[in-house]
Design an enzyme around this catalytic site. Sequence first.
Site, PDB file in Angstrom:
ATOM      1  N   ASP A  24       2.463  11.310   9.303  1.00 27.59           N
ATOM      2  CA  ASP A  24       1.388  11.600   8.348  1.00 27.59           C
ATOM      3  C   ASP A  24      -0.005  11.255   8.882  1.00 27.59           C
ATOM      4  O   ASP A  24      -1.005  11.653   8.297  1.00 27.59           O
ATOM      5  CB  ASP A  24       1.642  10.943   6.982  1.00 27.59           C
ATOM      6  N   ARG A  25      -0.073  10.529   9.989  1.00 28.38           N
ATOM      7  CA  ARG A  25      -1.388  10.197  10.554  1.00 28.38           C
ATOM      8  C   ARG A  25      -1.741  11.125  11.708  1.00 28.38           C
ATOM      9  O   ARG A  25      -0.865  11.770  12.278  1.00 28.38           O
ATOM     10  CB  ARG A  25      -1.388   8.769  11.076  1.00 28.38           C
ATOM     11  N   THR A  64      -7.888   2.307  -1.058  1.00 29.36           N
ATOM     12  CA  THR A  64      -6.987   2.603   0.062  1.00 29.36           C
ATOM     13  C   THR A  64      -5.582   2.866  -0.472  1.00 29.36           C
ATOM     14  O   THR A  64      -5.092   2.143  -1.327  1.00 29.36           O
ATOM     15  CB  THR A  64      -6.956   1.395   1.022  1.00 29.36           C
ATOM     16  N   GLU A 123      -8.731   9.429   4.984  1.00 30.85           N
ATOM     17  CA  GLU A 123      -8.904   7.986   5.074  1.00 30.85           C
ATOM     18  C   GLU A 123      -9.257   7.586   6.490  1.00 30.85           C
ATOM     19  O   GLU A 123      -8.831   8.222   7.461  1.00 30.85           O
ATOM     20  CB  GLU A 123      -7.615   7.275   4.685  1.00 30.85           C
ATOM     21  N   GLU A 124      -9.974   6.468   6.588  1.00 27.08           N
ATOM     22  CA  GLU A 124     -10.328   5.939   7.901  1.00 27.08           C
ATOM     23  C   GLU A 124      -9.091   5.582   8.710  1.00 27.08           C
ATOM     24  O   GLU A 124      -9.159   5.507   9.935  1.00 27.08           O
ATOM     25  CB  GLU A 124     -11.247   4.723   7.758  1.00 27.08           C
ATOM     26  N   SER A 125      -7.963   5.332   8.033  1.00 25.28           N
ATOM     27  CA  SER A 125      -6.742   4.903   8.720  1.00 25.28           C
ATOM     28  C   SER A 125      -5.996   6.090   9.327  1.00 25.28           C
ATOM     29  O   SER A 125      -4.770   6.095   9.374  1.00 25.28           O
ATOM     30  CB  SER A 125      -5.845   4.151   7.738  1.00 25.28           C
ATOM     31  N   SER A 168       6.094   3.684   8.833  1.00 16.83           N
ATOM     32  CA  SER A 168       4.925   4.392   9.339  1.00 16.83           C
ATOM     33  C   SER A 168       4.634   4.097  10.808  1.00 16.83           C
ATOM     34  O   SER A 168       5.476   4.295  11.664  1.00 16.83           O
ATOM     35  CB  SER A 168       3.719   4.071   8.458  1.00 16.83           C
ATOM     36  N   HIS A 169       3.456   3.556  11.076  1.00 19.96           N
ATOM     37  CA  HIS A 169       3.001   3.321  12.440  1.00 19.96           C
ATOM     38  C   HIS A 169       3.486   1.982  12.994  1.00 19.96           C
ATOM     39  O   HIS A 169       3.185   1.642  14.132  1.00 19.96           O
ATOM     40  CB  HIS A 169       1.478   3.343  12.446  1.00 19.96           C
ATOM     41  N   LYS A 180      10.073   3.956   0.624  1.00 16.65           N
ATOM     42  CA  LYS A 180       9.025   4.352  -0.311  1.00 16.65           C
ATOM     43  C   LYS A 180       9.613   5.379  -1.272  1.00 16.65           C
ATOM     44  O   LYS A 180      10.403   6.227  -0.864  1.00 16.65           O
ATOM     45  CB  LYS A 180       7.869   4.956   0.484  1.00 16.65           C
ATOM     46  N   ASP A 235       1.857   9.674  14.095  1.00 15.35           N
ATOM     47  CA  ASP A 235       2.461   8.339  14.027  1.00 15.35           C
ATOM     48  C   ASP A 235       3.963   8.398  13.756  1.00 15.35           C
ATOM     49  O   ASP A 235       4.566   9.464  13.807  1.00 15.35           O
ATOM     50  CB  ASP A 235       1.758   7.508  12.952  1.00 15.35           C
ATOM     51  N   ASP A 284       5.910   8.345  11.144  1.00 14.33           N
ATOM     52  CA  ASP A 284       6.466   9.240  10.126  1.00 14.33           C
ATOM     53  C   ASP A 284       5.675  10.547   9.989  1.00 14.33           C
ATOM     54  O   ASP A 284       5.923  11.325   9.062  1.00 14.33           O
ATOM     55  CB  ASP A 284       6.583   8.531   8.779  1.00 14.33           C
ATOM     56  N   THR A 316       0.834  -1.204   0.000  1.00 16.18           N
ATOM     57  CA  THR A 316       0.000   0.000   0.000  1.00 16.18           C
ATOM     58  C   THR A 316       0.870   1.257   0.000  1.00 16.18           C
ATOM     59  O   THR A 316       0.545   2.262  -0.620  1.00 16.18           O
ATOM     60  CB  THR A 316      -0.909   0.021   1.246  1.00 16.18           C
ATOM     61  N   LYS A 361      -0.636  12.530   3.247  1.00 11.00           N
ATOM     62  CA  LYS A 361      -1.460  12.928   4.380  1.00 11.00           C
ATOM     63  C   LYS A 361      -0.549  13.590   5.407  1.00 11.00           C
ATOM     64  O   LYS A 361       0.662  13.414   5.380  1.00 11.00           O
ATOM     65  CB  LYS A 361      -2.210  11.739   4.945  1.00 11.00           C
TER      66      LYS A 361
HETATM   67  C1  G16 Z   1      -0.672   3.666   4.448  1.00 15.20           C
HETATM   68  C2  G16 Z   1      -1.262   4.363   3.256  1.00 15.20           C
HETATM   69  C3  G16 Z   1      -2.682   4.743   3.535  1.00 15.20           C
HETATM   70  C4  G16 Z   1      -3.481   3.525   3.955  1.00 15.20           C
HETATM   71  C5  G16 Z   1      -2.812   2.875   5.149  1.00 15.20           C
HETATM   72  C6  G16 Z   1      -3.469   1.575   5.554  1.00 15.20           C
HETATM   73  O1  G16 Z   1      -0.580   4.565   5.502  1.00 15.20           O
HETATM   74  O2  G16 Z   1      -0.524   5.511   2.926  1.00 15.20           O
HETATM   75  O3  G16 Z   1      -3.202   5.310   2.372  1.00 15.20           O
HETATM   76  O4  G16 Z   1      -4.781   3.878   4.279  1.00 15.20           O
HETATM   77  O5  G16 Z   1      -1.480   2.572   4.833  1.00 15.20           O
HETATM   78  O6  G16 Z   1      -3.316   0.655   4.535  1.00 15.20           O
HETATM   79  P1  G16 Z   1      -3.685  -0.867   4.731  1.00 15.20           P
HETATM   80  O7  G16 Z   1      -5.131  -0.872   5.154  1.00 15.20           O
HETATM   81  O8  G16 Z   1      -3.436  -1.474   3.397  1.00 15.20           O
HETATM   82  O9  G16 Z   1      -2.812  -1.408   5.836  1.00 15.20           O
HETATM   83  P2  G16 Z   1       0.735   4.680   6.359  1.00 15.20           P
HETATM   84  O10 G16 Z   1       0.425   5.718   7.396  1.00 15.20           O
HETATM   85  O11 G16 Z   1       0.952   3.297   6.919  1.00 15.20           O
HETATM   86  O12 G16 Z   1       1.796   5.078   5.401  1.00 15.20           O
END
Ligand code: G16
Length: 537
Positions: free
Chosen positions: A277-278, A340, A359-361, A112-113, A125, A273, A275, A17, A372
């Site tokens: 972005d959340r 997503t 996004e919901e995430s 990320s998280h 990335k 989070d 990095d 993703t 984000k």
């Molecule tokens: C990444 C993507 C987001 C996505 C999230 C969850 O976020 O940038 O667009 O919504 O993963 O993805 P999945 O449901 O496939 O785990 P981040 O913050 O992890 O970079």
Amino acid sequence: MIRTIESTPYTDQKPGTSGLRKKVRVFQQPNYAENFIQSVFDAIADKDGATLVIGGDGRFLNREVIQVAIRIAAANGFGRVLVGRGGLLSTPAASHLIRKRSALGGLVLSASHNPGGPDEDFGIKYNVANGGPAPEKVTDAIHARTLTIDRWLTVEGGDIDLDTLGEVTVGDMTVEIVDPVADYAALMETLFDFAAIRAAGLTMAFDAMSAITGPYATEILENRLGFAPGTVRNGTPLPDFGGHHPDPNLVHAHALYETMMGPDAPDFGAASDGDGDRNLIIGRGRFVTPSDSLAMLAANAHLAPGYRDGLKGIARSMPTSAAADRVAAKLGIPAFETPTGWKFFGNLLDAGMATICGEESAGTGSDHVREKDGLWAVLLWLNILAATGKSVDAIARDHWATYGRNYYARHDYEGVESERADALMADLRGRLAMLPGTAIGDLTIETADDFAYHDPTDGSVSRNQGVRILFAGGSRVVFRLSGTGTSGATLRVYLERYEAARIDEDTGAMLADIVAAADEVAGIVRHTGRTEPDVVT
Ligand code: G16
């Protein structure tokens, strides 16, 4: 002098993703990171003399991979590399730097998280010239190259000092160590009314989760906006995030949640989070779901100087609740539903079709960058609180009174055996055509499909992006497998129910029948052996 190092392909370097995420030990295999970085460079054109941004969230392995990446970039013809001091750049700050300095792209090193440390996760990335994550055609080309790669290029020389601002030369390339915070903080000052926020006298708790936003939040919230020292908690980025998951949700930011629900809660609570972005938004006594936050920010964005002229459109990922669509309808602007992955918003933002995305995430952002942006969401909330003089709770209640409420939750089943998760999805997909008309308890399935996205800007089509089951009356359950995990599979089940007038009910109670229907329709217990989700957000 350029050196050519022979190598052989790894077969597991398909970006997910959001880039390539693996355990640190996987990245530590000989040539593993080198192969992937070289594959990125082999897959992109126009490198000669171009500028590249490199930075990461400071997690374990960050500095080592940055040193390697600098030498590979020099050997591949880049003219200049911009690196955040200490190897640090938040994901939104990296996106901004790529845009501001007209870079060809950037390497963002983060998982990320996900947790960090020698036994935890790392990631790489590639972002393109608009500052956003590489679109699928680029990640497909990178993946294809990883499967045939037979060498990577580097230059002679040792590590450089990442901690001193200024320029050094590596091969024929200039490396510029930049302040990771300054440009980003300046951008935020152009979007938000810092004077009004300062004058509002709000109190706040911000949990940086020992991750990248610490330096950004300290500079912006405490130094520029005048929040009290100590407002930023866990503000020093640590390679292992203090042993925690830097994931701003109610499970991993539980201490913040307790603070915000307690008797001495400040006006506003937020977290970001690994990095940066959340975001997590909690008012005094009021948690705001990411889907609701998107809708509320969009509905009130005109109160901030950067959005005074209104929004062009609102985009959300498919599993995100439809709350934002209602705002778009009222504003008379288009609403977009994408798969997503933030990469899918890039084209809409570039085309000027959307201004705010979410996004919901726990991701929200706008056209100011192409990622984000956790602190951006925090600042827009603060600007709205300052402009209205209302509490988060009052803004939420007013919003629901106007638009109705989308009760929403996500259930995650983590570390499921991949074969079992795949079987669940295949089984479900195989039965989609038969599902409409099926009654489960009081719910009746109206439609069932596998989401496919037709990008309105370039006509590209992305299929198999998640199974949607819509019930009569507007409730919904969505099933998809996460594309960001590093061990086994994570099944995500997204649950949603819309109520026009009953806006003050308990979310768990409102979703109980949909939870039961989700298990019945997909056989979650039967396929996974799990009776409870690992994480509910
Ligand atoms: C990444 C993507 C987001 C996505 C999230 C969850 O976020 O940038 O667009 O919504 O993963 O993805 P999945 O449901 O496939 O785990 P981040 O913050 O992890 O970079």
